[in-house]
Design a protein around this motif. Structure first.
Motif, PDB file in Angstrom:
ATOM      1  N   TYR A 353      34.826  98.447 -23.012  1.00 57.97           N
ATOM      2  CA  TYR A 353      35.139  97.907 -21.416  1.00 57.97           C
ATOM      3  C   TYR A 353      34.061  97.169 -21.125  1.00 57.97           C
ATOM      4  CZ  TYR A 353      35.624  97.846 -16.476  1.00 57.97           C
ATOM      5  OH  TYR A 353      36.030  97.645 -15.053  1.00 57.97           O
ATOM      6  N   ASP A 354      32.563  97.402 -21.500  1.00 62.90           N
ATOM      7  CA  ASP A 354      31.596  96.949 -21.110  1.00 62.90           C
ATOM      8  C   ASP A 354      31.393  95.656 -22.026  1.00 62.90           C
ATOM      9  OD1 ASP A 354      30.103  98.809 -19.384  1.00 62.90           O
ATOM     10  OD2 ASP A 354      30.456 100.065 -20.980  1.00 62.90           O
ATOM     11  N   LEU A 355      32.166  95.377 -23.012  1.00 61.92           N
ATOM     12  CA  LEU A 355      31.905  94.339 -23.922  1.00 61.92           C
ATOM     13  C   LEU A 355      32.798  93.285 -22.959  1.00 61.92           C
ATOM     14  CD1 LEU A 355      32.419  95.482 -27.343  1.00 61.92           C
ATOM     15  CD2 LEU A 355      30.194  95.023 -26.519  1.00 61.92           C
ATOM     16  N   GLU A 356      34.056  93.621 -22.484  1.00 62.26           N
ATOM     17  CA  GLU A 356      34.777  92.724 -21.902  1.00 62.26           C
ATOM     18  C   GLU A 356      34.171  92.026 -20.541  1.00 62.26           C
ATOM     19  OE1 GLU A 356      37.673  90.531 -19.740  1.00 62.26           O
ATOM     20  OE2 GLU A 356      37.289  91.039 -21.793  1.00 62.26           O
ATOM     21  N   ILE A 357      33.173  93.087 -19.793  1.00 61.27           N
ATOM     22  CA  ILE A 357      32.589  92.594 -18.757  1.00 61.27           C
ATOM     23  C   ILE A 357      31.441  91.625 -18.957  1.00 61.27           C
ATOM     24  CG2 ILE A 357      30.908  93.475 -16.626  1.00 61.27           C
ATOM     25  CD1 ILE A 357      32.540  95.963 -16.893  1.00 61.27           C
ATOM     26  N   ALA A 358      30.785  91.979 -20.110  1.00 63.38           N
ATOM     27  CA  ALA A 358      29.629  90.901 -20.542  1.00 63.38           C
ATOM     28  C   ALA A 358      30.319  89.703 -21.142  1.00 63.38           C
ATOM     29  CB  ALA A 358      28.735  91.744 -21.451  1.00 63.38           C
ATOM     30  N   ARG A 359      31.398  89.567 -21.614  1.00 68.69           N
ATOM     31  CA  ARG A 359      31.831  88.272 -22.288  1.00 68.69           C
ATOM     32  C   ARG A 359      31.815  87.210 -21.156  1.00 68.69           C
ATOM     33  NH1 ARG A 359      36.980  86.135 -22.499  1.00 68.69           N
ATOM     34  NH2 ARG A 359      37.493  87.805 -21.152  1.00 68.69           N
ATOM     35  N   SER A 360      31.334  85.984 -21.802  1.00 72.10           N
ATOM     36  CA  SER A 360      31.518  84.753 -21.096  1.00 72.10           C
ATOM     37  C   SER A 360      31.819  83.733 -21.858  1.00 72.10           C
ATOM     38  CB  SER A 360      29.782  84.437 -20.733  1.00 72.10           C
ATOM     39  OG  SER A 360      29.061  84.149 -21.766  1.00 72.10           O
ATOM     40  N   GLU A 361      32.038  82.547 -20.937  1.00 71.15           N
ATOM     41  CA  GLU A 361      32.406  81.252 -21.733  1.00 71.15           C
ATOM     42  C   GLU A 361      31.484  80.710 -22.243  1.00 71.15           C
ATOM     43  OE1 GLU A 361      35.676  80.710 -21.918  1.00 71.15           O
ATOM     44  OE2 GLU A 361      36.305  82.627 -20.563  1.00 71.15           O
ATOM     45  N   ARG A 362      30.160  80.879 -22.162  1.00 65.98           N
ATOM     46  CA  ARG A 362      28.993  80.050 -22.584  1.00 65.98           C
ATOM     47  C   ARG A 362      28.870  80.296 -23.924  1.00 65.98           C
ATOM     48  NH1 ARG A 362      23.766  80.237 -23.585  1.00 65.98           N
ATOM     49  NH2 ARG A 362      22.300  78.444 -23.006  1.00 65.98           N
ATOM     50  N   GLU A 363      29.037  81.513 -24.220  1.00 60.35           N
ATOM     51  CA  GLU A 363      28.796  81.772 -25.804  1.00 60.35           C
ATOM     52  C   GLU A 363      29.638  83.147 -26.224  1.00 60.35           C
ATOM     53  OE1 GLU A 363      24.691  82.695 -26.584  1.00 60.35           O
ATOM     54  OE2 GLU A 363      24.766  84.602 -25.171  1.00 60.35           O
ATOM     55  N   GLN A 393      38.721  88.182 -26.370  1.00 56.45           N
ATOM     56  CA  GLN A 393      39.378  88.611 -25.021  1.00 56.45           C
ATOM     57  C   GLN A 393      39.880  89.619 -24.931  1.00 56.45           C
ATOM     58  OE1 GLN A 393      41.958  85.214 -25.207  1.00 56.45           O
ATOM     59  NE2 GLN A 393      43.660  86.207 -26.388  1.00 56.45           N
ATOM     60  N   CYS A 394      40.187  90.088 -23.526  1.00 57.58           N
ATOM     61  CA  CYS A 394      41.081  91.214 -23.352  1.00 57.58           C
ATOM     62  C   CYS A 394      42.573  90.780 -23.298  1.00 57.58           C
ATOM     63  CB  CYS A 394      40.691  91.705 -21.777  1.00 57.58           C
ATOM     64  SG  CYS A 394      41.737  92.970 -21.210  1.00 57.58           S
ATOM     65  N   GLN A 395      43.380  91.508 -23.808  1.00 62.98           N
ATOM     66  CA  GLN A 395      44.771  91.440 -23.875  1.00 62.98           C
ATOM     67  C   GLN A 395      45.646  92.628 -24.086  1.00 62.98           C
ATOM     68  OE1 GLN A 395      44.606  89.159 -27.727  1.00 62.98           O
ATOM     69  NE2 GLN A 395      46.009  90.935 -28.658  1.00 62.98           N
ATOM     70  N   THR A 396      46.840  92.596 -24.153  1.00 62.14           N
ATOM     71  CA  THR A 396      47.645  93.993 -24.354  1.00 62.14           C
ATOM     72  C   THR A 396      48.311  94.099 -25.480  1.00 62.14           C
ATOM     73  OG1 THR A 396      49.836  92.883 -23.510  1.00 62.14           O
ATOM     74  CG2 THR A 396      48.127  94.143 -21.558  1.00 62.14           C
ATOM     75  N   SER A 397      48.583  95.366 -25.974  1.00 61.10           N
ATOM     76  CA  SER A 397      48.994  95.514 -27.207  1.00 61.10           C
ATOM     77  C   SER A 397      50.182  97.002 -26.893  1.00 61.10           C
ATOM     78  CB  SER A 397      48.068  95.842 -28.137  1.00 61.10           C
ATOM     79  OG  SER A 397      48.701  96.233 -29.461  1.00 61.10           O
ATOM     80  N   GLU A 398      51.061  96.929 -27.964  1.00 63.58           N
ATOM     81  CA  GLU A 398      52.068  97.988 -28.108  1.00 63.58           C
ATOM     82  C   GLU A 398      51.433  99.059 -28.801  1.00 63.58           C
ATOM     83  OE1 GLU A 398      56.010  97.133 -28.770  1.00 63.58           O
ATOM     84  OE2 GLU A 398      56.565  96.743 -26.560  1.00 63.58           O
TER      85      GLU A 398
END
Length: 643
Positions: A353-363, A393-398
């Motif tokens: 979850y922390d990886l998703e928060i830190a993710r950016s479009e810049r790099e 990216q964050c997404q959903t999965s079954e």
């Protein structure tokens, strides 16, 4: 009516200051001199002083070997820095009104200033009934619709209820039991009511006292604490503030109502100066009660020094903390005018979850796993120590959950193999561990980092600020830039030699000045020098608390599936990680993971308000974190959630 100075100060409401006192009698004959802390003042009969403040200077402790109801055998004097941790014994004498509580108990903005009481009878309000025995937390004293009242909080069925109690509310209010532990200094500043003693029990000893210990050997009994105050006063025909101990054998009489207070110099705090209108600046002021320090600008702020105050304003600062694995990290406020340069350092992420928060479009975020994770679902990836990922990216999965398909949030990543990339999905609730791999070797100005990246952000000073005589940040191995704040400052220079100007914080310097009727030679301030302010642990949590109170934290990640049983996880050693990352030459070597203590008070408070309260397994109590969690209705711990 005359009374002893001690009795007068013990019963004095700080909100009634200043007060003008006349010396009635005592051991001081006319013309005698009393010296304390380097200040000399005449305390002859008939002398008039104006009391502008008071604070506890030391404590007189009565010793009880057995329990708080036993006879007390001896009295000893304890300085405020006497080591040890103490538990407070709840006062058995009730308060008869809310107004009495506000007069005698310290109520302030920190956790220490949030006393708790209960009533043995129901209290019926307009839209809420407080049941007998329910804990009421007093948060602040406010004027509401022209009436003074106390803002309160009560927790019922894991939900917080806010309400107002007017000062006129009568009844019996008993102090609640307090399971926290405090230093003697914290008790002196926050937990000793006016006109009442305070019983405490020694909980644990922090260190050996470097002088003769006044307490009995192996003492584990009770102490009754009585404060001795240091009184700040102004005398006629003197420009400085004098300090007098309240236990002097002197009788005084309050003559405030029949005395012209304009005959005294008017001391102003920095907050008082800041409240003046902008058009009144620049002004010349003389320091009445100054600071000690040889470094600029503190050497401009000693008693008797004249300064020019050019203007008041709000300025941006970046809160930075030293990256250390222990709790003794230093904290700094860095101005945006800082001229040094920074290089990036790897960040650490405890969950996906922390990886998703830190993710950016810049790099694209590149991380390496430092803990193993065995996925309970075949559709999701199991992580081994040393696995490398590019976060997408964050997404959903079954996934198959209790025999049925269920959609959950996942983090899509690319696993970096020796000669290929593999698409994998990590559950958002994954409690693993990741450390960032840095490819960026660029050097950044502070303003560039704040503009291009999302804080918190890890850096190291690569080029120090050459405009400073000593750049304290350059010696720090690593810094975490945590957030931007806006704070209040005054711009000052020396009145005698205005060669350069300095910014001084309004709310973190305990300084008294009086204004002079001198003309300022030039209204244009000289060149402003950059200063990095090192702040205490308490100041750090205070500025973060005030800055964050209007900022909502991100939503918490989904809980683990109930059927999930986590396999044992193992932290990676430095050798394990560095062996995996025999990376390309443009990769920065990944350092061993360090345990970083994150400020999570706002998240916990939000969870309480929403009714979600996790079951907590206590790992270790952190008294420093309780300061950050002022306003919470229960002790706060660094902990792991039991699923």
């Amino acid at each position: 009516m005359a009374s002893t100075l001690e009795k007068f100060i013990h019963s004095l409401d700080p909100r009634a200051l200043p007060r003008v006192l006349q010396i009635q009698s005592g051991i001081y004959f006319e013309g005698s001199i009393y010296e304390m802390f380097g200040n000399e003042c005449c305390l002859s009969t008939g002398e008039v002083i104006k009391v502008i403040g008071f604070k506890i200077n030391k404590l007189i402790a009565s010793i009880c070997e057995n329990n708080e109801d036993s006879q007390f055998s001896a009295k000893v004097e304890l300085p405020l820095n006497f080591p040890g941790l103490y538990k407070i014994v709840a006062d058995k004498t009730p308060y008869v009104s809310v107004e009495e509580i506000t007069r005698k108990v310290v109520i302030g903005p920190t956790r220490f200033g949030h006393p708790c009481f209960y009533s043995p009878e129901d209290i019926k309000l307009a839209n809420l009934t407080i049941k007998q025995g329910e804990q009421i937390t007093f948060n602040s004293v406010e004027e509401i619709n022209g009436t003074m009242a106390v803002s309160c909080v009560m927790v019922r069925n894991n939900r917080s209820h806010s309400f107002i109690l007017p000062l006129s509310q009568e009844g019996k209010f008993y102090e609640c039991e307090d399971d926290q532990i405090y230093t003697l200094k914290e008790i002196a500043e926050w937990k000793i009511p006016k006109c009442r003693s305070r019983i405490v029990k020694l909980s644990s000893t922090l260190q050996m006292w470097n002088s003769s210990n006044p307490l009995p050997e192996n003492f584990d009994g009770y102490l009754v604490l009585m404060p001795v105050y240091e009184v700040q006063a102004v005398m006629k025909f003197r420009k400085d503030v004098v300090h007098i101990l309240s236990d002097l054998d002197v009788e005084v009489k309050d003559i405030t109502d029949c005395y012209d207070t304009s005959s005294f110099l008017q001391p102003l705090s920095l907050e008082d100066v800041f409240e003046r209108t902008s058009k009144e600046f620049p002004i010349v002021a003389e320091i009445m009660d100054g600071l000690l320090g040889s470094q600029k600008p503190y050497n401009l702020l000693h008693t008797g020094k004249e300064i020019v105050i050019y203007k008041k304003y709000q300025a941006t600062r970046v809160i930075a903390s030293e990256i250390r694995s222990d709790s003794s990290k230093r904290h700094f406020l860095i101005p945006m005018t800082y001229k040094g340069k920074f290089k990036r350092r790897p960040r650490e992420f405890p969950t996906a979850y922390d990886l998703e928060i830190a993710r950016s479009e810049r790099e694209q975020l590149h991380v390496v796993a430092t803990k193993a994770f065995d996925s309970p679902h075949t559709e999701l990836f199991s992580v081994s120590v040393g696995d490398q990922f590019l976060v997408q990216q964050c997404q959903t999965s079954e996934v198959l959950y209790e025999g049925r398909k269920k959609v959950i949030d996942v983090l899509a990543c690319e696993q970096i193999l020796s000669n290929a990339y593999k698409k994998v999905l990590l559950p958002m609730y994954m409690e693993g561990g990741f450390v960032e791999v840095i490819h960026d070797k660029k050097q950044y100005q502070l303003s560039e980092i704040c503009k291009e990246f999302r804080l918190p952000f890890n850096v190291k000073v690569s080029v120090r600020d050459l405009s400073m005589k000593e750049d304290v940040l350059a010696a720090v191995p690593g810094l975490q830039l945590e957030e931007e704040i806006t704070d209040s400052y005054l711009l000052i220079s020396s009145a005698s030699s205005p060669m350069e100007s300095w910014e001084i914080p309004v709310y973190r310097l305990n300084l008294l000045v009086h204004l002079l009727s001198k003309d300022v030679q030039t209204v244009v301030p000289p060149m402003t020098r950059t200063t990095v302010e090192e702040i205490s642990e308490e100041q750090y949590y205070m500025v973060r608390r005030y800055e964050n109170q209007t900022v909502l934290p991100p939503p918490r990640p989904p809980k683990k599936p109930a059927t999930f049983v986590q396999q044992p996880v193992f932290a990676a050693s430095e050798r394990d990680v560095s062996h995996v990352l025999q990376a390309p030459k443009d990769h920065m070597q990944v350092t061993a993971p360090q345990k970083l203590c994150e400020l999570v008070a706002t998240e916990h408070r939000r969870n309480e308000e929403s009714g979600w309260v996790p079951q907590i397994k206590v790992i270790q109590e952190k008294t420093v974190c309780t300061e950050a969690c002022s306003g919470l209705n229960k002790p706060f711990y660094y902990a792991s959630e039991e699923r």
